[in-house]
Write a protein that holds these residues in place. Structure first.
Motif, short mmCIF file in Angstrom:
data_model
loop_
_atom_site.label_atom_id
_atom_site.label_comp_id
_atom_site.label_asym_id
_atom_site.label_seq_id
_atom_site.Cartn_x
_atom_site.Cartn_y
_atom_site.Cartn_z
N ALA A 290 30.03 41.48 39.84
CA ALA A 290 31.23 41.02 40.55
C ALA A 290 32.49 41.46 39.80
N ARG A 291 32.47 41.37 38.48
CA ARG A 291 33.63 41.81 37.71
C ARG A 291 33.82 43.32 37.81
N GLU A 292 32.72 44.06 37.73
CA GLU A 292 32.80 45.52 37.76
C GLU A 292 33.26 46.04 39.12
N LEU A 293 32.83 45.39 40.20
CA LEU A 293 33.14 45.85 41.55
C LEU A 293 34.64 45.83 41.84
N ARG A 294 35.37 44.94 41.20
CA ARG A 294 36.80 44.83 41.48
C ARG A 294 37.56 46.10 41.11
N HIS A 295 36.94 46.98 40.33
CA HIS A 295 37.59 48.23 39.93
C HIS A 295 37.23 49.39 40.87
N ARG A 296 36.41 49.12 41.88
CA ARG A 296 36.02 50.18 42.79
C ARG A 296 36.96 50.20 44.00
N PRO A 297 37.49 51.37 44.36
CA PRO A 297 38.48 51.44 45.44
C PRO A 297 38.01 50.83 46.76
N ALA A 298 36.75 51.06 47.15
CA ALA A 298 36.28 50.54 48.43
C ALA A 298 36.30 49.03 48.45
N VAL A 299 35.96 48.40 47.32
CA VAL A 299 35.95 46.94 47.25
C VAL A 299 37.38 46.41 47.22
N THR A 300 38.25 47.08 46.49
CA THR A 300 39.66 46.67 46.44
C THR A 300 40.29 46.70 47.83
N GLU A 301 39.97 47.71 48.60
CA GLU A 301 40.51 47.81 49.96
C GLU A 301 40.00 46.67 50.85
N LEU A 302 38.74 46.31 50.70
CA LEU A 302 38.20 45.20 51.49
C LEU A 302 38.85 43.88 51.09
N LEU A 303 39.07 43.68 49.80
CA LEU A 303 39.75 42.47 49.35
C LEU A 303 41.18 42.42 49.87
N ASP A 304 41.90 43.53 49.78
CA ASP A 304 43.29 43.57 50.24
C ASP A 304 43.40 43.36 51.75
N ALA A 305 42.38 43.80 52.48
CA ALA A 305 42.41 43.67 53.94
C ALA A 305 41.94 42.31 54.42
N GLY A 306 41.52 41.45 53.50
CA GLY A 306 41.03 40.13 53.89
C GLY A 306 39.64 40.15 54.49
N LEU A 307 38.91 41.25 54.29
CA LEU A 307 37.55 41.35 54.81
C LEU A 307 36.52 40.92 53.77
N LEU A 308 36.98 40.69 52.57
CA LEU A 308 36.14 40.23 51.48
C LEU A 308 36.94 39.21 50.68
N HIS A 309 36.31 38.06 50.39
CA HIS A 309 36.99 36.97 49.68
C HIS A 309 36.18 36.62 48.44
N ASP A 310 36.85 36.59 47.30
CA ASP A 310 36.19 36.26 46.04
C ASP A 310 36.18 34.74 45.86
#
Length: 637
Positions: A290-310
């Motif tokens: 979970a910590r490592e994924l936050r540095h991946r662009p695809a995951v960052t985009e999903l978080l920013d778009a509200g499609l993924l919530h931590d």
């Protein structure tokens, strides 16, 4: 955590309904199965198994009392164990013959030197025991070569450009192993938990005896290793993400009371009372991932778009099993196979989408009627099913790597003694007892004392029961359905009764299936569309090579070698027993018995060369993921 009710799927599927201890739980431990009476050792006529063992065995060579694995300095013990692994790999991968005396000389032409290696035990199947090596050109009072030195010399000798990488991973593996030995010596009683399955999973302190870096885990800090290592009995809460249904990828064949349960319903139960954003489903992750994924662009985009919530960490602690990334919680109906981007041994351990499909596909295939056929022939063996998964796609439909989970049936109650063969044979520190001592040695010694029979005879009977309860069902599946299992020692579990005799077995791994190309029509009739998403069909030629390695060399030869190296049995007796078992198993229809009996040489996975070639074994076509070499077949030697 609100535990999910135990699924009734296993009852419908037949095989899993067999009690994990097997139907022979109450069997007299002195009983000798029919197959034992058929064992013969060439040129050693005898009227009973006990007499065969006694007449076939030479006077024991007697390993020195001081075993370097018992060195009081855990770092020295860990280093010595790694040196032995490196040397065993080099001997196997170069098919070196047995030396004429008690010292093995390994030429190092690239360095203008040689290693002089004391031979403590020479194994017909590759589980040699070596003392610490000396450089031939070194002064007489020079210290022995340590693991890093041996790795550097062998890497240079191989001529491969990955030698420096090997040295780094060897150092990493030694450091972890030293920590594991230190902890287990300080807290031996903590290793004996009430959950027998978990206790076994946490007992592989030294790892694969024929791997150069069995405990290398690049990317884990010291504090993280404490939390995430099964050898240190780590535990941690899962890290949770909420995934918008618009980017959810999932499949499920998990059923309860005859109805399919969606994967997100299962994870919702595991999550418990933590509220979810609207239109989302919960996805459990390994905390490191979970910590490592936050540095991946695809995951960052999903978080920013509200499609993924931590959602952060939540819930009861889970414990890592021997694979590190598959986690277990006593009493929970599911184990979770999580993606973990740490490079463990040779590979980054992230689930591939085709492997997620494969686990569900195999479950559906077994439910199609194959399980009932298998149960009729071998009721005490089963595959631990992987019937559901969750993953994430981008809005464009591309798979997001590393953001997924496989839900695996947990068929083991805390009191069920199901142990993988790697854990069974693994040497372990044992306070107050010198020498290599494994769970296998403990069982055989206890059975010999209980029955009053010679240790070698008890070991031979145990081995024959193992062949009948574990190896024969795997051969049946290949011969009947054309499915070869990657049944190496960590993927293969033996179920033991209260005395320690084998009474059943299990196979686990959604990655390790080979559907024979020659059986494609019959498998497609059983399950239309099979293999289209899972990419599981493999040519018969490659299947034969891999099946011979995983079941024959790694599993059975490795078990024979453990018996011999730990002074429990004469390897010649067990090789003769295996040869006769294979002769009788030809009726199962698998080509493996004939291949093992007739081929003068076998193709064998080369873990050291695979590392020196810089290969990740989870990447690329199955026939090029690892380096294979040719070795002498001990059944013909």
């Amino acid at each position: 955590m609100n535990p999910t009710p135990a699924p009734d799927e296993p009852k419908a599927d037949g095989l899993s309904s067999t009690p994990v201890r097997g139907r022979d739980q109450g069997q007299d431990p002195a009983h000798v199965p029919r197959s034992v009476a058929r064992v013969t050792v060439p040129r050693q006529p005898a009227s009973s198994l006990d007499e065969q063992v006694a007449t076939a065995m030479d006077p024991p060579a007697g390993l020195p009392a001081e075993d370097h694995l018992d060195h009081p300095d855990p770092s020295r013990a860990a280093d010595a164990a790694t040196v032995e692994n490196l040397l065993r790999c080099w001997v196997r991968e170069n098919n070196l013959p047995r030396p004429g005396g008690s010292v093995l000389r390994i030429p190092l032409d690239a360095s203008g030197n040689a290693l002089l290696v004391p031979v403590r035990y020479w194994s017909a199947t590759g589980w040699h025991r070596f003392g610490m090596p000396l450089l031939e050109s070194a002064p007489q009072d020079a210290p022995a070569a340590d693991a890093v030195t041996v790795a550097a010399l062998l890497g240079r000798e191989s001529g491969r450009h990955q030698g420096a990488d090997l040295v780094g991973r060897v150092a990493n593996s030694v450091a972890h192993t030293a920590d594991f030995i230190t902890d287990r010596r300080r807290h031996p009683d903590a290793a004996q938990g009430a959950d027998l399955f978990l206790t076994a999973e946490q007992s592989l302190l030294l790892g694969h005896p024929l791997h150069p870096t069995p405990k290398s885990r690049e990317g884990l800090s010291e504090a993280e290793a404490r939390l995430y290592s099964p050898e240190l009995r780590g535990s941690f809460p899962l890290h949770w993400m909420a995934v918008d249904r618009s980017v959810l990828a999932t499949d499920s064949a998990w059923t309860e009371q005859g109805r399919v349960v969606p994967a997100d319903h299962l994870t919702t139960r595991l999550l418990g009372d933590l509220p979810l954003p609207e239109h989302t489903v919960p996805l459990p992750l390994h905390p490191w991932q979970a910590r490592e994924l936050r540095h991946r662009p695809a995951v960052t985009e999903l978080l920013d778009a509200g499609l993924l919530h931590d959602l952060g960490p939540h819930g009861a602690p889970w414990q890592p099993t021997s694979s590190v990334r598959t986690v277990h919680c006593s009493g929970a109906p599911a184990m979770l196979k999580l993606s973990l981007g740490v490079r463990i041994t040779n590979s980054r351990r992230e689930n591939l989408r085709k492997e997620l499909h494969r686990g569900v596909e195999v479950h559906r295939l077994l439910r199609s009627g194959l399980a009932k056929e298998w149960q009729a022939a071998h009721p005490a063996f089963d595959i631990v099913r992987d019937p559901a998964w969750l993953a994430v796609d981008t809005p464009d439909g591309e798979a997001v790597s590393g953001l997924d989970v496989m839900l695996r049936h947990n068929p083991f109650a805390p009191g069920d003694d199901a142990v993988c063969i790697a854990a069974l044979t693994a040497p372990r520190p044992y306070p107050g007892r010198a020498g290599v001592y494994s769970r296998l040695a403990e069982i055989i010694s206890r059975l010999a004392a209980h029955t009053g029979r010679p240790t070698g005879a008890v070991a031979a009977e145990w081995f024959l029961r193992y062949l009948d309860h574990v190896v024969r069902p795997v051969l049946w599946l290949d011969g009947t359905a054309g499915i070869a299992l990657e049944a190496h020692q960590q993927n293969t579990l033996v179920v033991l009764d209260a005395h320690g005799w084998p009474v059943g077995g299990r196979y686990r791994d959604n990655q390790g299936y080979y559907f024979r190309e020659s059986h494609r029509p019959s498998l497609q009739r059983r399950l239309p569309g099979i293999g289209s998403a899972s990419d599981t069909f493999v040519s018969d030629e490659v299947t034969d090579e891999r099946f011979a390695y995983y079941l024959g060399i790694n599993n059975v030869f490795g078990l024979i070698g453990a018996f011999g190296a730990q002074d429990l049995a004469d390897e010649r007796v067990l090789i003769a027993a295996f040869r006769q078992f294979l002769s009788n198993a030809s009726e199962l229809g698998s080509p493996l018995p004939g291949q093992l009996l007739e081929a003068p040489t076998l193709r064998c996975k080369a873990n050291l060369l695979t590392r020196l070639h810089g290969l990740d074994e989870l990447v690329g076509p199955v026939d090029t993921q690892s380096v294979y070499v040719t070795i002498t077949n001990p059944l013909r030697h």
